[in-house]
Write a protein that holds these residues in place. Structure first.
Motif, mmCIF file in Angstrom:
data_model
loop_
_atom_site.group_PDB
_atom_site.id
_atom_site.type_symbol
_atom_site.label_atom_id
_atom_site.label_comp_id
_atom_site.label_asym_id
_atom_site.label_seq_id
_atom_site.Cartn_x
_atom_site.Cartn_y
_atom_site.Cartn_z
ATOM 1 N N UNK A 24 2.750 8.555 16.860
ATOM 2 C CA UNK A 24 1.577 7.966 16.319
ATOM 3 C C UNK A 24 1.641 7.754 14.993
ATOM 4 N N UNK A 25 2.442 8.431 14.335
ATOM 5 C CA UNK A 25 2.981 8.545 13.034
ATOM 6 C C UNK A 25 2.609 7.606 12.212
ATOM 7 N N UNK A 26 3.014 6.139 12.443
ATOM 8 C CA UNK A 26 2.767 4.437 12.252
ATOM 9 C C UNK A 26 0.939 4.137 11.338
ATOM 10 N N UNK A 27 -0.039 4.974 13.184
ATOM 11 C CA UNK A 27 -1.072 5.095 12.616
ATOM 12 C C UNK A 27 -1.746 5.726 11.871
ATOM 13 N N UNK A 28 -1.314 6.731 11.844
ATOM 14 C CA UNK A 28 -1.906 8.230 10.742
ATOM 15 C C UNK A 28 -1.897 7.528 8.702
ATOM 16 N N UNK A 29 -0.537 6.942 8.631
ATOM 17 C CA UNK A 29 0.033 5.867 7.290
ATOM 18 C C UNK A 29 -0.835 5.260 6.990
ATOM 19 N N UNK A 30 -1.214 4.472 8.561
ATOM 20 C CA UNK A 30 -2.131 3.289 8.116
ATOM 21 C C UNK A 30 -3.936 3.612 7.459
ATOM 22 N N UNK A 31 -3.986 5.483 8.198
ATOM 23 C CA UNK A 31 -5.519 5.333 7.753
ATOM 24 C C UNK A 31 -5.728 6.280 5.868
ATOM 25 N N UNK A 32 -4.076 6.719 6.528
ATOM 26 C CA UNK A 32 -4.109 7.184 5.036
ATOM 27 C C UNK A 32 -4.158 5.782 4.033
ATOM 28 N N UNK A 33 -3.299 5.481 3.837
ATOM 29 C CA UNK A 33 -3.601 3.978 3.159
ATOM 30 C C UNK A 33 -5.231 3.254 2.971
ATOM 31 N N UNK A 34 -5.803 3.367 4.443
ATOM 32 C CA UNK A 34 -7.374 2.909 4.201
ATOM 33 C C UNK A 34 -7.681 3.551 3.605
ATOM 34 N N UNK A 191 -0.582 -1.878 15.160
ATOM 35 C CA UNK A 191 0.626 -2.682 15.076
ATOM 36 C C UNK A 191 1.377 -2.433 15.171
ATOM 37 N N UNK A 192 1.913 -1.799 14.228
ATOM 38 C CA UNK A 192 3.551 -1.781 13.419
ATOM 39 C C UNK A 192 4.186 0.195 15.134
ATOM 40 N N UNK A 193 2.856 0.443 15.325
ATOM 41 C CA UNK A 193 2.982 1.066 16.485
ATOM 42 C C UNK A 193 3.258 0.974 17.897
ATOM 43 N N UNK A 194 2.469 -0.260 18.045
ATOM 44 C CA UNK A 194 2.405 -0.760 19.392
ATOM 45 C C UNK A 194 3.968 -1.817 18.862
ATOM 46 N N UNK A 195 4.837 -1.638 17.783
ATOM 47 C CA UNK A 195 6.026 -2.716 18.256
ATOM 48 C C UNK A 195 7.067 -1.226 18.339
ATOM 49 N N UNK A 196 6.692 -0.165 17.902
ATOM 50 C CA UNK A 196 7.816 0.722 18.527
ATOM 51 C C UNK A 196 7.925 1.372 19.756
#
Length: 326
Positions: A24-34, A191-196
């Motif tokens: 789930x690294x994409x989710x954490x990257x998204x949250x950091x961007x948030x 969304x990116x995580x789901x694509x993975x």
């Protein structure tokens, strides 16, 4: 310059996320961007303190002290060593059961769509790589639309509302909406995580890239509806555009290019796109040249936003060509 350099330094730390939190690294990257996007709260706080009688000078002195403390703490807590890994996302597996003719055909396809991991040897290779060029054009267009909206928002609201108190109200609404970037960035990361789970390699970035372009197109189209209630929609779309833009940009670079070049490529992308988005000042001047100039500028930005869809199409066909020989 401070903004672009700051973003590059900030995101260079995101490279550690896949090692620390591989799932789930994409989710954490998204949250950091948030969290980064929600930093508009800082100036909202300065504004409210100023309205309460506190000089802005004291607010910024306090902010500077806080930055020094946080920078020191982050430096002390930063990992001392970086794991040594290689990017294997784009390697083409060999099937011993394939016929010689099939293997030769596969090699020809790969030669037409080479793997960035084996191609990139220097900065010159990065600058000449089709995926790099396509991505720079994409991020420059999307970022130009985003920055132009921010830079022209006050003038646009002044012309539309013709009431200083309402302009102040909608400015606050825009700020508070952007504070909600934690939610929109989580959606972008998820969304990116789901694509993975559905695709491999850079193919998983095609839909997020296309969604970001569609958000830019939608925001451009809303400019042709000059009604005050539409401003609420503008601010929501703007928030999602920013979240998808930064999250998708980071994840694409991480997945499409060799890991050891990620920081360099990200810095180059932000530097070049930052220079190209200086054209916003030309758009500001254009918008004031004649009565219908604002409409022409909006048409130009709408056309540019549509052009940005070429990038996910390029990524799709390159990845499809590679996967056809697996």
């Amino acid at each position: 310059m401070v903004g672009m350099a700051g973003v590059s330094l900030l995101v260079s730390n995101f490279i550690q996320v896949p090692f620390i939190l591989p799932k789930g690294s994409s989710i954490y990257i998204g949250l950091l961007n948030g969290c980064f996007d929600s930093s508009v709260l800082t100036f909202m706080l300065v504004k409210k303190l100023y309205e309460g009688g506190i000089d802005k000078q004291f607010s910024f002195i306090g902010l500077a002290i806080l930055l020094i403390v946080i920078s020191g703490v982050c430096t002390l807590l930063h990992p001392s060593r970086e794991p040594h890994t290689t990017n294997t996302n784009n390697k083409v597996p060999k099937d011993d059961g394939m016929k010689d003719d099939d293997v030769n055909g596969c090699q020809e396809v790969v030669q037409t769509t080479p793997d960035p991991s084996s191609e990139i040897k220097s900065v010159g290779d990065i600058l000449r790589h089709p995926l790099f060029i396509s991505h720079v054009v994409w991020i420059s267009i999307v970022m130009l639309k985003y920055i132009y909206f921010l830079g022209s928002a006050n003038r646009m609201m002044t012309q539309l509302l013709r009431d200083e108190s309402r302009v102040s109200y909608f400015s606050d609404v825009m700020t508070f909406t952007m504070i909600g970037s934690l939610l929109s960035s989580f959606i972008a990361g998820y969304t990116i995580h789901a694509m993975e789970k559905l695709f491999t390699g850079s193919m998983r970035m095609v839909i997020p890239l296309a969604m970001t372009s569609c958000l830019a197109i939608f925001l451009s189209a809303l400019a042709f509806v000059p009604e005050p209630p539409v401003l609420y929609v503008d601010f929501i779309v703007l928030t999602f555009l920013r979240s998808f833009m930064y999250t998708t940009n980071m994840d694409f670079i991480r997945l499409a290019f060799p890991l050891k070049y990620t920081s360099m490529i990200f810095g180059l992308v932000m530097a070049i796109s930052g220079i190209l988005t200086i054209t916003q000042y030309g758009l500001f001047d254009w918008a004031e040249k004649y009565d219908e100039a604002t409409i022409d500028v909006n048409v130009f930005l709408l056309c540019l936003s549509i052009v940005s869809l070429a990038h996910p199409i390029v990524v799709f066909y390159r990845e499809k060509s590679k996967s056809s020989c697996i």
